[in-house]
Scaffold this motif. Structure first.
Motif, PDB file in Angstrom:
ATOM      1  N   SER A  23      12.068   7.913   8.382  1.00  0.00           N
ATOM      2  CA  SER A  23      11.389   9.249   8.196  1.00  0.00           C
ATOM      3  C   SER A  23      11.193   9.543   6.536  1.00  0.00           C
ATOM      4  CB  SER A  23      11.459  10.296   8.841  1.00  0.00           C
ATOM      5  OG  SER A  23      12.729  10.945   8.690  1.00  0.00           O
ATOM      6  N   SER A  24      12.393   9.278   5.992  1.00  0.00           N
ATOM      7  CA  SER A  24      12.632   9.603   4.428  1.00  0.00           C
ATOM      8  C   SER A  24      12.302   8.713   3.675  1.00  0.00           C
ATOM      9  CB  SER A  24      14.148  10.310   4.292  1.00  0.00           C
ATOM     10  OG  SER A  24      14.390  10.359   3.059  1.00  0.00           O
ATOM     11  N   VAL A  47       1.520   5.127  -0.312  1.00  0.00           N
ATOM     12  CA  VAL A  47       2.871   5.323  -0.536  1.00  0.00           C
ATOM     13  C   VAL A  47       3.080   6.357   0.503  1.00  0.00           C
ATOM     14  CG1 VAL A  47       4.780   5.952  -1.948  1.00  0.00           C
ATOM     15  CG2 VAL A  47       2.883   4.612  -2.957  1.00  0.00           C
ATOM     16  N   GLY A  48       3.925   6.204   1.464  1.00  0.00           N
ATOM     17  CA  GLY A  48       4.583   7.111   2.544  1.00  0.00           C
ATOM     18  C   GLY A  48       4.397   6.675   3.947  1.00  0.00           C
ATOM     19  N   ARG A  49       4.363   7.647   4.559  1.00  0.00           N
ATOM     20  CA  ARG A  49       4.362   7.130   6.020  1.00  0.00           C
ATOM     21  C   ARG A  49       2.695   6.973   6.203  1.00  0.00           C
ATOM     22  NH1 ARG A  49       8.385   7.674   9.100  1.00  0.00           N
ATOM     23  NH2 ARG A  49       7.281   7.589  10.977  1.00  0.00           N
ATOM     24  N   ILE A  50       2.541   5.730   7.311  1.00  0.00           N
ATOM     25  CA  ILE A  50       1.066   5.550   7.789  1.00  0.00           C
ATOM     26  C   ILE A  50       0.703   6.758   8.800  1.00  0.00           C
ATOM     27  CG2 ILE A  50      -0.184   3.823   9.005  1.00  0.00           C
ATOM     28  CD1 ILE A  50       1.786   1.712   8.297  1.00  0.00           C
ATOM     29  N   SER A  51      -0.317   7.194   8.511  1.00  0.00           N
ATOM     30  CA  SER A  51      -0.903   8.401   9.271  1.00  0.00           C
ATOM     31  C   SER A  51      -2.371   8.474   9.238  1.00  0.00           C
ATOM     32  CB  SER A  51      -0.532   9.979   8.746  1.00  0.00           C
ATOM     33  OG  SER A  51      -0.986  10.139   7.290  1.00  0.00           O
ATOM     34  N   SER A  52      -3.057   9.324  10.227  1.00  0.00           N
ATOM     35  CA  SER A  52      -4.489   9.216  10.326  1.00  0.00           C
ATOM     36  C   SER A  52      -5.255   9.833   9.134  1.00  0.00           C
ATOM     37  CB  SER A  52      -4.867   9.853  11.444  1.00  0.00           C
ATOM     38  OG  SER A  52      -4.739  11.102  11.650  1.00  0.00           O
ATOM     39  N   ASP A  53      -4.382  10.510   8.382  1.00  0.00           N
ATOM     40  CA  ASP A  53      -5.079  11.502   7.154  1.00  0.00           C
ATOM     41  C   ASP A  53      -4.877  10.314   6.108  1.00  0.00           C
ATOM     42  OD1 ASP A  53      -5.470  13.857   8.626  1.00  0.00           O
ATOM     43  OD2 ASP A  53      -3.609  14.612   7.855  1.00  0.00           O
ATOM     44  N   SER A  74       5.779   1.676   2.539  1.00  0.00           N
ATOM     45  CA  SER A  74       5.863   2.602   3.603  1.00  0.00           C
ATOM     46  C   SER A  74       6.915   2.306   4.584  1.00  0.00           C
ATOM     47  CB  SER A  74       4.494   2.230   4.348  1.00  0.00           C
ATOM     48  OG  SER A  74       4.391   3.030   5.628  1.00  0.00           O
ATOM     49  N   PRO A  75       7.589   3.501   5.380  1.00  0.00           N
ATOM     50  CA  PRO A  75       8.520   3.512   6.269  1.00  0.00           C
ATOM     51  C   PRO A  75       7.886   3.206   7.596  1.00  0.00           C
ATOM     52  CG  PRO A  75       8.620   5.539   5.710  1.00  0.00           C
ATOM     53  CD  PRO A  75       7.487   4.648   4.853  1.00  0.00           C
ATOM     54  N   ILE A 101       9.048  -0.722   0.342  1.00  0.00           N
ATOM     55  CA  ILE A 101       9.482  -1.112   1.851  1.00  0.00           C
ATOM     56  C   ILE A 101       8.291  -1.231   2.660  1.00  0.00           C
ATOM     57  CG2 ILE A 101       9.848   1.384   2.380  1.00  0.00           C
ATOM     58  CD1 ILE A 101      12.000   0.410   4.264  1.00  0.00           C
ATOM     59  N   CYS A 102       8.199  -2.252   3.551  1.00  0.00           N
ATOM     60  CA  CYS A 102       7.341  -2.205   4.586  1.00  0.00           C
ATOM     61  C   CYS A 102       8.009  -2.496   6.002  1.00  0.00           C
ATOM     62  CB  CYS A 102       6.473  -3.724   4.316  1.00  0.00           C
ATOM     63  SG  CYS A 102       5.129  -3.524   5.337  1.00  0.00           S
TER      64      CYS A 102
END
Length: 240
Positions: A23-24, A47-53, A74-75, A101-102
């Motif tokens: 998550s980090s 860049v960062g978490r995959i999210s709906s937003d 993305s983690p 990272i992927c």
């Protein structure tokens, strides 16, 4: 248990869940931390978490300024959002550059969906499960709703892309008793698994392009071990 809850694949007692493990993204250079998704010089970055937003931001940018190159680090994120992003990448013939990272949903769904995947010399690829993993496969066989929905969504995705789902799970059988023991004792935690480049090709991931200065699979991520896994065409457990 909801489908959304199983966004992060579980390594049971072997591996910690990705919700806590990945998550980090503190080690990622986020010069545009206030804009996790943006367009610059004709290329998009995520860049960062995959999210709906974040997906919505990316899709909106594409509607206004069509692009063909996506830089991602993305983690991972939820299964639903990962599959949605992967389908969008596939449908729009997007070339993907892995700048950091992927992992997790990024590796499961974005990487196989891309027209081309360009690795940087420091790219980290990391898998740690899917609906085909042992515990979820058992749940599918038992017709548990969350597992059945997850498997249906993944089956549709892998049929669409023509890529095998096996990279998401072959690594389970490559974790040694020693590594399991050290992880269980908290002496050497496991982040997940990855593969030599040649094995990725055997899985059908022929869209990957190596950097001119070379690429080597990474052995650690955030001080946690990455297991070297290998190509497989079947597993030690049954799945439908």
């Amino acid at each position: 248990m909801s489908f959304k809850t199983f966004a992060c694949s579980i390594f049971m007692l072997i591996m910690t869940s990705c919700s806590s493990q990945l998550s980090s993204d503190a080690q990622i250079d986020r010069s545009k931390v206030d804009r996790p998704v943006w367009l610059e010089d004709g290329d998009a970055s995520y860049v960062g978490r995959i999210s709906s937003d974040n997906n919505s931001r990316l899709f909106d940018i594409f509607e206004q300024n069509i692009f063909k190159t996506l830089h991602i680090s993305s983690p991972g994120g939820s299964v639903e959002d990962g599959i949605a992003l992967g389908k969008w990448v596939w449908q729009n013939d997007i070339e993907v550059h892995i700048d950091g990272i992927c992992a997790s949903s990024c590796a499961n769904y974005v990487l196989p969906a891309a027209k081309k995947v360009y690795l940087s010399s420091n790219s980290v690829l990391l898998w740690h499960g899917s609906s085909y993993q042992p515990d979820v496969s058992k749940a599918v066989i038992n017709r548990e709703p969350f597992a059945v929905r997850w498997r249906k969504a993944e089956n549709e995705f892998f049929t669409l892309t023509g890529i095998s789902p096996m990279p998401t799970v072959c690594g389970f059988d490559d974790v040694s008793i020693w590594d399991k023991s050290l992880n269980w004792l908290g002496l050497s935690e496991i982040a997940g698994f990855n593969y030599p480049f040649e094995d990725l090709r055997r899985f059908g991931l022929n869209n990957m392009v190596l950097p001119t200065d070379g690429w080597k699979r990474k052995e650690e991520y955030m001080n946690k071990k990455i297991i070297e896994a290998h190509y497989c065409s079947n597993t030690s457990w049954d799945f439908e």
